[in-house]
Enzyme design. Structure first.
Site, mmCIF file in Angstrom:
data_model
loop_
_atom_site.group_PDB
_atom_site.id
_atom_site.type_symbol
_atom_site.label_atom_id
_atom_site.label_comp_id
_atom_site.label_asym_id
_atom_site.label_seq_id
_atom_site.Cartn_x
_atom_site.Cartn_y
_atom_site.Cartn_z
ATOM 1 C CE LYS A 95 -3.771 -2.592 2.095
ATOM 2 N NZ LYS A 95 -4.317 -3.148 3.349
ATOM 3 C CD GLN A 155 -2.995 -4.747 6.634
ATOM 4 O OE1 GLN A 155 -2.949 -3.763 5.897
ATOM 5 N NE2 GLN A 155 -3.626 -5.858 6.288
ATOM 6 C CG ASP A 190 -9.643 -0.382 4.828
ATOM 7 O OD1 ASP A 190 -9.851 -0.648 3.628
ATOM 8 O OD2 ASP A 190 -9.193 -1.208 5.640
#
Lengths: 282, 282
Positions: free
Chosen positions: B55, B99, B122
């Site tokens: 990413k 994450q 996200d």
């Protein structure tokens, strides 16, 4: 069919929920807190007036206060949000119900979102929806919660069953789908654009009718032995399922009236008492 | 089968999303704002490290800043939330990605909820989930959004189709089901407790595999002509569908790797640029 169809008696389920609340209300009152539900009605839609009155009367019978706020048809979104904020800040109010539909010129979503999550006893906020979808709601929407309560009261198995939900509204079809999913049903969500609806409904071990069209679900769509939960409440006390036609195919069915409706109101009362108890601990 | 199966090329879709971002990033930089994604990694899981690095690299190639925060395996929930709050309050950070999975002792949900909705690129917060379910998300979860973007890039019709989603996680199965529903698909949500899974999958015009088990979806489950969106990404670059076996039955299929994965990253970058642009207007 040899086995008889079980009529899921919503009044009985509602009464047992309300019965269990009496002691809790009594204790709260003794401790100096009378649970209070504020209902907000905008405009003069007769059906909405009836619903609000029914909810108020149900409160009274249990010793729950109800605070009725009636606003003019021409109330603006800003004015409505202002009223909701006053109720949010009023420590004597434990639950807030905004009766919908509101008049078209009002931003209903914005008004719902104004309700504090601690007082969202009708489960209409987006955060409340998400909490419910993730299985951790303070107050799931009342009608979906009522559907689950009836199934639980009659020990109807949910896990592993295929539930077909007809309707996808934010306060009924979507949340009940998430609740059934969280109870390990496989869930199919149908709606106005669904093709081969009859074929899909015919696969349902559980059919939830949440479409708002009288007698819409047909008898020959029903899988033999299916459980039918009819959340429809259309003009003239008519459900979304063609009751007479569905009845012989089903193993169990909620009547209209006397099915999901009274349990929805009992759930609203339960959430109000829950909220009052929570406010004591806060 | 006479018609050839279309391979849905995620790299191509991702490239066209990223191409469209270049001009927007350039303009933002000219106006003095470099979009910035903060990634938070807790612990030293090698797969998570790889994802975070991918990413970061993808950001760099587009001129997007990435701020990497790496926390010790023993970080507490409170410490993690403190770090997230610092990122929330840092005006140079536009998007925050935590994450997952985080170590077991951390309350992942509490950590997700700490992310400010404006920076939740996200789509992991409950409010973000609900906004998405109601068709009004700032930032839907990236993998579901990627699935929709691929279908749209290839003009795959969704309305009226029966989509079968296998998996019900809060960041994939549930949100993609809501997105498909909002695009007027009929949606069936299956999971580990589903009975007759093969029969249900075989009804899908669109099959979304989001189960996290390598080669789980079998070829003979697939309806001839179905579209297969494989969001699985298991060890060894293996999808949730048995690709070779499913391929001849499908009209279109995403490969693994090179399908949903790259578009998920491109979507994350797009959301970061969206967030940076929004911050300019705020």
């Amino acid at each position: 069919m040899s086995k008889e169809t079980l009529i899921l008696d919503g009044n009985q389920v509602a009464n047992s929920i309300k019965e269990a609340l009496k002691e809790r209300v009594k204790r709260l009152v003794q401790e100096g807190t009378t649970p209070c539900l504020a209902t907000v009605l905008v405009g003069d839609d007769p059906a909405s007036e009836t619903y609000v009155r029914m909810k108020g009367n149900a409160c009274k019978r249990l010793g729950i206060d109800s605070k009725r706020v009636v606003l003019d048809q021409m109330t603006s979104t800003e004015q409505l949000i202002h009223v909701i904020n006053e109720l949010n800040n009023d420590p004597s109010v434990h639950g807030i119900l905004l009766q919908h539909p509101v008049p078209h010129h009002i931003d209903e979503r914005a008004a719902f979102e104004a309700i504090s999550i601690e007082k969202d006893v009708d489960g209409v906020t987006m955060l409340g929806f998400a909490q419910n979808a993730f299985g951790q709601a303070l107050f799931p929407s009342c009608t979906p919660a009522a559907i689950m309560a009836i199934m639980d009261a009659y020990h109807i198995p949910i896990e592993g069953k295929h539930a077909v939900v007809v309707g996808r509204s934010p306060i009924l079809g979507k949340p009940v789908s998430m609740m059934l999913l969280n109870r390990n049903a496989t869930v199919t969500i149908c709606h106005s654009r669904t093709q081969n609806l009859d074929h899909l409904v015919s696969q349902g071990d559980i059919v939830v009718a949440a479409v708002g069209k009288p007698n819409f679900i047909q008898g020959d769509w029903i899988k033999p032995g299916a459980v039918i939960m009819d959340a429809g409440y259309n003009e003239g006390n008519i459900g979304d399922c063609d009751y007479e036609a569905c009845f012989p195919h089903a193993s169990a069915i909620t009547p209209v009236p006397g099915g999901v409706g009274p349990v929805t109101i009992a759930t609203l009362l339960k959430h109000t008492v829950d909220a009052a108890e929570r406010s004591m601990k806060a």
